[in-house]
Design a protein around this motif. Structure first.
Motif, PDB file in Angstrom:
ATOM      1  N   ALA A   1      20.506  38.025  33.779  1.00  0.00           N
ATOM      2  CA  ALA A   1      20.793  36.589  33.740  1.00  0.00           C
ATOM      3  C   ALA A   1      22.231  36.364  34.187  1.00  0.00           C
ATOM      4  O   ALA A   1      23.065  37.269  34.099  1.00  0.00           O
ATOM      5  CB  ALA A   1      20.605  36.044  32.333  1.00  0.00           C
ATOM      6  N   GLU A   2      22.487  35.167  34.658  1.00  0.00           N
ATOM      7  CA  GLU A   2      23.859  34.860  35.075  1.00  0.00           C
ATOM      8  C   GLU A   2      24.739  34.679  33.848  1.00  0.00           C
ATOM      9  O   GLU A   2      24.281  34.249  32.792  1.00  0.00           O
ATOM     10  CB  GLU A   2      23.879  33.596  35.925  1.00  0.00           C
ATOM     11  N   ALA A   3      26.007  34.987  34.022  1.00  0.00           N
ATOM     12  CA  ALA A   3      26.959  34.849  32.930  1.00  0.00           C
ATOM     13  C   ALA A   3      27.333  33.383  32.747  1.00  0.00           C
ATOM     14  O   ALA A   3      27.363  32.617  33.709  1.00  0.00           O
ATOM     15  CB  ALA A   3      28.207  35.664  33.214  1.00  0.00           C
ATOM     16  N   SER A   4      27.611  33.032  31.520  1.00  0.00           N
ATOM     17  CA  SER A   4      28.125  31.691  31.286  1.00  0.00           C
ATOM     18  C   SER A   4      29.541  31.614  31.855  1.00  0.00           C
ATOM     19  O   SER A   4      30.167  32.636  32.167  1.00  0.00           O
ATOM     20  CB  SER A   4      28.140  31.386  29.786  1.00  0.00           C
ATOM     21  N   VAL A   5      30.038  30.413  31.988  1.00  0.00           N
ATOM     22  CA  VAL A   5      31.379  30.234  32.540  1.00  0.00           C
ATOM     23  C   VAL A   5      32.414  30.904  31.647  1.00  0.00           C
ATOM     24  O   VAL A   5      33.334  31.578  32.139  1.00  0.00           O
ATOM     25  CB  VAL A   5      31.694  28.723  32.713  1.00  0.00           C
ATOM     26  N   ARG A   6      32.247  30.781  30.356  1.00  0.00           N
ATOM     27  CA  ARG A   6      33.194  31.388  29.411  1.00  0.00           C
ATOM     28  C   ARG A   6      33.171  32.913  29.510  1.00  0.00           C
ATOM     29  O   ARG A   6      34.214  33.564  29.535  1.00  0.00           O
ATOM     30  CB  ARG A   6      32.847  30.942  27.997  1.00  0.00           C
ATOM     31  N   ARG A   7      31.971  33.473  29.553  1.00  0.00           N
ATOM     32  CA  ARG A   7      31.849  34.931  29.637  1.00  0.00           C
ATOM     33  C   ARG A   7      32.411  35.458  30.957  1.00  0.00           C
ATOM     34  O   ARG A   7      33.083  36.485  30.989  1.00  0.00           O
ATOM     35  CB  ARG A   7      30.395  35.342  29.491  1.00  0.00           C
ATOM     36  N   SER A   8      32.164  34.744  32.025  1.00  0.00           N
ATOM     37  CA  SER A   8      32.687  35.145  33.326  1.00  0.00           C
ATOM     38  C   SER A   8      34.214  35.129  33.333  1.00  0.00           C
ATOM     39  O   SER A   8      34.848  36.046  33.853  1.00  0.00           O
ATOM     40  CB  SER A   8      32.141  34.216  34.407  1.00  0.00           C
TER      41      SER A   8
ATOM     42  N   SER B   1      37.426  50.861  34.466  1.00  0.00           N
ATOM     43  CA  SER B   1      37.016  49.778  33.578  1.00  0.00           C
ATOM     44  C   SER B   1      37.385  48.417  34.149  1.00  0.00           C
ATOM     45  O   SER B   1      36.621  47.455  34.025  1.00  0.00           O
ATOM     46  CB  SER B   1      37.659  49.949  32.206  1.00  0.00           C
ATOM     47  N   SER B   2      38.550  48.334  34.780  1.00  0.00           N
ATOM     48  CA  SER B   2      38.942  47.045  35.368  1.00  0.00           C
ATOM     49  C   SER B   2      38.019  46.657  36.515  1.00  0.00           C
ATOM     50  O   SER B   2      37.642  45.488  36.650  1.00  0.00           O
ATOM     51  CB  SER B   2      40.396  47.077  35.832  1.00  0.00           C
ATOM     52  N   TRP B   3      37.634  47.628  37.343  1.00  0.00           N
ATOM     53  CA  TRP B   3      36.680  47.329  38.415  1.00  0.00           C
ATOM     54  C   TRP B   3      35.353  46.853  37.849  1.00  0.00           C
ATOM     55  O   TRP B   3      34.735  45.916  38.353  1.00  0.00           O
ATOM     56  CB  TRP B   3      36.443  48.553  39.292  1.00  0.00           C
ATOM     57  N   ALA B   4      34.893  47.509  36.803  1.00  0.00           N
ATOM     58  CA  ALA B   4      33.624  47.122  36.202  1.00  0.00           C
ATOM     59  C   ALA B   4      33.694  45.706  35.642  1.00  0.00           C
ATOM     60  O   ALA B   4      32.783  44.903  35.865  1.00  0.00           O
ATOM     61  CB  ALA B   4      33.252  48.110  35.098  1.00  0.00           C
ATOM     62  N   LEU B   5      34.768  45.389  34.944  1.00  0.00           N
ATOM     63  CA  LEU B   5      34.898  44.045  34.381  1.00  0.00           C
ATOM     64  C   LEU B   5      34.983  42.981  35.463  1.00  0.00           C
ATOM     65  O   LEU B   5      34.355  41.925  35.366  1.00  0.00           O
ATOM     66  CB  LEU B   5      36.140  43.981  33.481  1.00  0.00           C
ATOM     67  N   LEU B   6      35.755  43.259  36.507  1.00  0.00           N
ATOM     68  CA  LEU B   6      35.881  42.282  37.589  1.00  0.00           C
ATOM     69  C   LEU B   6      34.564  42.088  38.332  1.00  0.00           C
ATOM     70  O   LEU B   6      34.217  40.965  38.701  1.00  0.00           O
ATOM     71  CB  LEU B   6      36.986  42.708  38.565  1.00  0.00           C
TER      72      LEU B   6
ATOM     73  N   GLY C   1      36.951  53.048  29.211  1.00  0.00           N
ATOM     74  CA  GLY C   1      37.955  52.135  28.676  1.00  0.00           C
ATOM     75  C   GLY C   1      38.339  52.472  27.248  1.00  0.00           C
ATOM     76  O   GLY C   1      39.521  52.518  26.902  1.00  0.00           O
ATOM     77  N   ALA C   2      37.336  52.719  26.415  1.00  0.00           N
ATOM     78  CA  ALA C   2      37.608  53.052  25.019  1.00  0.00           C
ATOM     79  C   ALA C   2      38.330  54.390  24.904  1.00  0.00           C
ATOM     80  O   ALA C   2      39.292  54.531  24.141  1.00  0.00           O
ATOM     81  CB  ALA C   2      36.312  53.080  24.232  1.00  0.00           C
TER      82      ALA C   2
ATOM     83  N   ARG D   1      36.652  38.384  33.754  1.00  0.00           N
ATOM     84  CA  ARG D   1      37.686  38.384  34.793  1.00  0.00           C
ATOM     85  C   ARG D   1      39.070  38.605  34.192  1.00  0.00           C
ATOM     86  O   ARG D   1      39.860  39.399  34.700  1.00  0.00           O
ATOM     87  CB  ARG D   1      37.638  37.064  35.567  1.00  0.00           C
ATOM     88  N   LEU D   2      39.367  37.925  33.087  1.00  0.00           N
ATOM     89  CA  LEU D   2      40.655  38.096  32.420  1.00  0.00           C
ATOM     90  C   LEU D   2      40.822  39.527  31.912  1.00  0.00           C
ATOM     91  O   LEU D   2      41.889  40.132  32.079  1.00  0.00           O
ATOM     92  CB  LEU D   2      40.770  37.107  31.257  1.00  0.00           C
ATOM     93  N   GLY D   3      39.767  40.080  31.328  1.00  0.00           N
ATOM     94  CA  GLY D   3      39.833  41.470  30.864  1.00  0.00           C
ATOM     95  C   GLY D   3      40.055  42.446  32.002  1.00  0.00           C
ATOM     96  O   GLY D   3      40.805  43.407  31.867  1.00  0.00           O
ATOM     97  N   GLY D   4      39.409  42.190  33.138  1.00  0.00           N
ATOM     98  CA  GLY D   4      39.600  43.058  34.296  1.00  0.00           C
ATOM     99  C   GLY D   4      41.022  43.030  34.818  1.00  0.00           C
ATOM    100  O   GLY D   4      41.616  44.072  35.101  1.00  0.00           O
ATOM    101  N   TRP D   5      41.578  41.840  34.938  1.00  0.00           N
ATOM    102  CA  TRP D   5      42.957  41.739  35.439  1.00  0.00           C
ATOM    103  C   TRP D   5      43.961  42.314  34.449  1.00  0.00           C
ATOM    104  O   TRP D   5      44.930  42.974  34.845  1.00  0.00           O
ATOM    105  CB  TRP D   5      43.307  40.290  35.768  1.00  0.00           C
ATOM    106  N   LEU D   6      43.736  42.091  33.151  1.00  0.00           N
ATOM    107  CA  LEU D   6      44.655  42.647  32.158  1.00  0.00           C
ATOM    108  C   LEU D   6      44.576  44.168  32.100  1.00  0.00           C
ATOM    109  O   LEU D   6      45.592  44.845  31.931  1.00  0.00           O
ATOM    110  CB  LEU D   6      44.362  42.049  30.778  1.00  0.00           C
ATOM    111  N   THR D   7      43.378  44.704  32.246  1.00  0.00           N
ATOM    112  CA  THR D   7      43.225  46.161  32.262  1.00  0.00           C
ATOM    113  C   THR D   7      43.896  46.756  33.495  1.00  0.00           C
ATOM    114  O   THR D   7      44.559  47.793  33.407  1.00  0.00           O
ATOM    115  CB  THR D   7      41.735  46.535  32.220  1.00  0.00           C
TER     116      THR D   7
END
Length: 116
Positions: A32-39, A13-18, A100-101, A43-49
């Motif tokens: 479509a490209e991700a917004s800055v907030r979504r990106s 899951s962390s690899w997928a999020l990153l 992840g779930a 990234r934060l979710g990937g590192w925390l996971t």
């Protein structure tokens, strides 16, 4: 064995999020490209996971073996993510969500068996 599968699922899951935080991969998966907030959130979710998987591994097996277990599960998760990308990108994305779930549910039930 159960905790090792939890580590593998969390690292996948962390690899997928990153990877989905990168504009090219996000465009490949969602069109479509991700917004800055979504990106940033991805990234934060990937590192925390990834950090959560490392903490679980070190707590479970200790510093020396836990770090090696974490690295092994991290590499296996990366291989699985990379190999699924060209053939089944939607399946890879859904597998990351389900893994992840399921890993969080398994971790909660493993830590407190009387809860469920």
């Amino acid at each position: 064995m159960t905790l090792w599968l939890i580590l593998l699922a969390l690292n996948y899951s962390s690899w997928a999020l990153l990877c989905l935080a990168v504009a090219r991969h996000h465009r490949q998966h969602f069109g479509a490209e991700a917004s800055v907030r979504r990106s940033r959130l991805l990234r934060l979710g990937g590192w925390l996971t990834m950090l959560a998987a490392w903490v679980i591994s070190v707590h479970w097996r200790g510093w020396d073996i836990g770090s090696v277990d974490w690295c092994a599960s991290w590499m296996l998760a990366a291989i699985a993510w990379v190999l699924l990308q060209p053939y089944r990108p939607r399946f890879a994305r859904w597998l990351a969500f389900i893994a992840g779930a399921a890993s969080l549910f398994a971790l909660i039930s493993f830590l407190s068996p009387t809860l469920f």
